[in-house]
Design a protein around this motif. Structure first.
Motif, PDB file in Angstrom:
ATOM      1  N   ASN A  44     -39.122 -23.439 -16.062  1.00  0.00           N
ATOM      2  CA  ASN A  44     -38.052 -24.427 -16.097  1.00  0.00           C
ATOM      3  C   ASN A  44     -37.275 -24.419 -14.787  1.00  0.00           C
ATOM      4  N   HIS A  45     -36.970 -25.621 -14.270  1.00  0.00           N
ATOM      5  CA  HIS A  45     -36.312 -25.805 -12.975  1.00  0.00           C
ATOM      6  C   HIS A  45     -37.128 -25.191 -11.841  1.00  0.00           C
ATOM      7  N   PHE A  46     -38.453 -25.153 -12.023  1.00  0.00           N
ATOM      8  CA  PHE A  46     -39.297 -24.417 -11.078  1.00  0.00           C
ATOM      9  C   PHE A  46     -40.742 -24.886 -11.251  1.00  0.00           C
ATOM     10  N   GLY A  47     -40.998 -26.190 -11.023  1.00  0.00           N
ATOM     11  CA  GLY A  47     -42.330 -26.687 -11.318  1.00  0.00           C
ATOM     12  C   GLY A  47     -42.783 -27.826 -10.427  1.00  0.00           C
ATOM     13  N   TRP A  48     -44.044 -28.248 -10.642  1.00  0.00           N
ATOM     14  CA  TRP A  48     -44.698 -29.237  -9.789  1.00  0.00           C
ATOM     15  C   TRP A  48     -45.562 -30.190 -10.635  1.00  0.00           C
ATOM     16  N   TRP A  49     -45.508 -31.491 -10.292  1.00  0.00           N
ATOM     17  CA  TRP A  49     -46.471 -32.448 -10.840  1.00  0.00           C
ATOM     18  C   TRP A  49     -47.716 -32.428  -9.973  1.00  0.00           C
ATOM     19  N   SER A  50     -48.869 -32.301 -10.598  1.00  0.00           N
ATOM     20  CA  SER A  50     -50.134 -32.286  -9.844  1.00  0.00           C
ATOM     21  C   SER A  50     -50.928 -33.576 -10.017  1.00  0.00           C
ATOM     22  N   LYS A  51     -50.650 -34.328 -11.087  1.00  0.00           N
ATOM     23  CA  LYS A  51     -51.309 -35.614 -11.325  1.00  0.00           C
ATOM     24  C   LYS A  51     -50.327 -36.546 -12.026  1.00  0.00           C
ATOM     25  N   ILE A  52     -50.336 -37.815 -11.641  1.00  0.00           N
ATOM     26  CA  ILE A  52     -49.519 -38.825 -12.319  1.00  0.00           C
ATOM     27  C   ILE A  52     -50.310 -40.132 -12.353  1.00  0.00           C
ATOM     28  N   PHE A  53     -50.488 -40.690 -13.539  1.00  0.00           N
ATOM     29  CA  PHE A  53     -51.217 -41.945 -13.726  1.00  0.00           C
ATOM     30  C   PHE A  53     -50.339 -42.926 -14.502  1.00  0.00           C
ATOM     31  N   ASP A  54     -50.641 -44.215 -14.376  1.00  0.00           N
ATOM     32  CA  ASP A  54     -49.981 -45.184 -15.248  1.00  0.00           C
ATOM     33  C   ASP A  54     -50.765 -45.287 -16.550  1.00  0.00           C
ATOM     34  N   LYS A  55     -50.321 -46.168 -17.450  1.00  0.00           N
ATOM     35  CA  LYS A  55     -50.935 -46.253 -18.779  1.00  0.00           C
ATOM     36  C   LYS A  55     -52.377 -46.746 -18.732  1.00  0.00           C
ATOM     37  N   ASP A  56     -52.752 -47.379 -17.607  1.00  0.00           N
ATOM     38  CA  ASP A  56     -54.129 -47.860 -17.462  1.00  0.00           C
ATOM     39  C   ASP A  56     -55.014 -46.880 -16.714  1.00  0.00           C
ATOM     40  N   GLY A  57     -54.447 -45.703 -16.377  1.00  0.00           N
ATOM     41  CA  GLY A  57     -55.235 -44.680 -15.709  1.00  0.00           C
ATOM     42  C   GLY A  57     -55.265 -44.783 -14.198  1.00  0.00           C
ATOM     43  N   ASN A  58     -54.444 -45.644 -13.620  1.00  0.00           N
ATOM     44  CA  ASN A  58     -54.401 -45.761 -12.160  1.00  0.00           C
ATOM     45  C   ASN A  58     -53.622 -44.598 -11.560  1.00  0.00           C
TER      46      ASN A  58
END
Length: 447
Positions: A201-215
């Motif tokens: 918590n308060h110590f993290g990273w996003w490694s993947k982000i897609f929209d609802k269509d998978g883009n």
């Protein structure tokens, strides 16, 4: 399907955030019907002001909801379905000490990070466990959704002390950041984002982000982060200027430099405290910290508006607003009540979700939530840089909980020494001794 409607207890009834959460519950009744709302706090005078104002608002806008407030645990927790817990042990007066004592020694002062977060954690553990025990005594089938800070230390304490309890620890900071990322990409609602995320918590990273269509949205978000950090969409001048406190401007702007350390991922803003602690100290005013900013801002505003409503006897035209980020809490409650099987970032025991990391660590990872609780979404193997930082920080959090349980001065000194924000064991001991003096009556006695 769950019940026709639900009873909710808000633990921390005297909080400045409580009116916004209460209004959010009213706004979301179509998908999360509520028949009873109870405020609970052990500070009667403070809660009285917030609760009397909310009572007037409920009477005028939702008279069908049974509303009450109390300092009696049996009254507050009997017959409840959900406990929303956001307590602050020691209030802002103690937060001010958390922030100012480390700054005396050239170490950053922050609510949840570094020595300040450790001090706050030592105060919070007992308070959260107490509320959890009340809930289990009087409503054993209820769920507790806890967003009391510092969530990482509180979650570790719950894992150690109440491993079988029906508590889910959450944080709204990633929600705010995903709102900002959705804006960067022209996505209407952050709930449309699909993502991978790992950390504490308060110590993290996003490694993947897609929209609802998978883009794949990561390239677009990275372009924004490299240029402006999280400042896109925040107007500071002109007719549409937004009221953003100076400390948050620093944080959102500094995210650009935090991102530069690992441009393969998108960082949580709180990583600035660990990667750029010198910058934080340099831009801090040891005489006027974030606690003072809040006390002179939101604290006065909320309590002033509550008193105005009480004096007027009506909430018509009041300045209360539903807390948009608190919709996350309703989303989570709906998932538990209605078995929606939606995705949430939760703070949970790792148990293999991050493959190359301590299985007992309380990690923040995406989970699927339904009526039987949560299922972790595996995040696989994480890079060496993040793994190294997380191993250091999770050890700090574990040592703090061990110090609280054992009453150990030695382990709390070790926790402060191990924090990436503290330069040496000598400085750690100086800060610790000052914090012990400041927290008499709040911490267990250390030996």
């Amino acid at each position: 399907m769950g019940k026709a409607s639900y009873a909710v207890t808000i633990a921390g009834g005297g909080s400045t955030f409580t009116p916004g959460i209460a209004l959010m519950l009213l706004e979301e009744r179509d998908r999360f019907p509520v028949n009873k709302i109870t405020f609970y706090d052990n500070f009667a005078e403070r809660q009285e002001i917030v609760a009397r104002a909310c009572e007037i608002y409920f009477r005028e806008n939702a008279p069908e909801i049974e509303f009450s407030y109390t300092t009696d645990p049996e009254t507050a927790f009997t017959g409840t379905d959900f406990v929303l817990a956001h307590i602050r042990v020691g209030l802002y007066a103690m937060r001010e000490k958390d922030e100012k004592i480390p700054l005396k020694y050239g170490v950053l002062g922050q609510e949840t990070c570094g020595p300040g977060g450790i001090a706050y954690g030592m105060r919070s553990i007992g308070g959260v466990i107490e509320i959890l025990d009340y809930m289990e005594k009087y409503s054993p089938d209820a769920w507790m959704l806890n967003y009391s800070n510092p969530a990482a230390i509180v979650a570790e304490a719950c894992r150690v002390l109440r491993p079988n309890s029906k508590i889910i620890n959450i944080c709204d900071m990633p929600v705010d950041l995903m709102d900002k990322m959705a804006y960067m990409c022209g996505v209407r609602d952050r709930r449309e984002l699909q993502y991978s995320y790992y950390g504490l918590n308060h110590f993290g990273w996003w490694s993947k982000i897609f929209d609802k269509d998978g883009n794949d949205l990561m390239p677009e978000i990275k372009r924004h982060m490299a240029k402006n950090g999280y400042m896109d969409g925040i107007e500071l001048t002109g007719e549409h200027a937004q009221h953003v406190e100076e400390s948050w401007i620093h944080t959102f702007e500094k995210a650009k430099d935090v991102y530069a350390v690992d441009p393969d991922t998108i960082p949580n803003t709180y990583l600035k405290y660990y990667l750029y602690p010198d910058y934080v100290v340099e831009t801090s005013n040891p005489e006027y910290t974030r606690a003072n900013e809040v006390m002179d801002g939101r604290e006065k505003k909320v309590f002033g508006e509550c008193q105005r409503i009480i004096d007027a006897g009506t909430a018509k035209g009041c300045g209360f607003e539903a807390d948009a980020h608190a919709t996350y809490i309703v989303d989570l409650a709906c998932a538990l009540a209605e078995n929606t099987m939606e995705r949430f970032l939760l703070i949970v025991p790792n148990e293999g979700a991050v493959f190359n990391f301590d299985p007992t660590a309380m990690v923040e990872v995406p989970c699927i939530v339904g009526k039987n609780g949560y299922e972790r979404i595996c995040q696989g193997t994480i890079p060496q840089f993040q793994k190294g930082m997380m191993e250091q920080q999770v050890s700090v959090e574990k040592l703090v909980v061990q110090a609280w349980v054992e009453g150990s001065y030695q382990k709390l000194w070790q926790a402060l020494t191990l924090s990436k924000t503290v330069p040496s064991a000598k400085v750690a001991k100086l800060i610790l001794d000052d914090l012990i003096e400041a927290n008499k009556g709040y911490w267990p006695e250390l030996h």
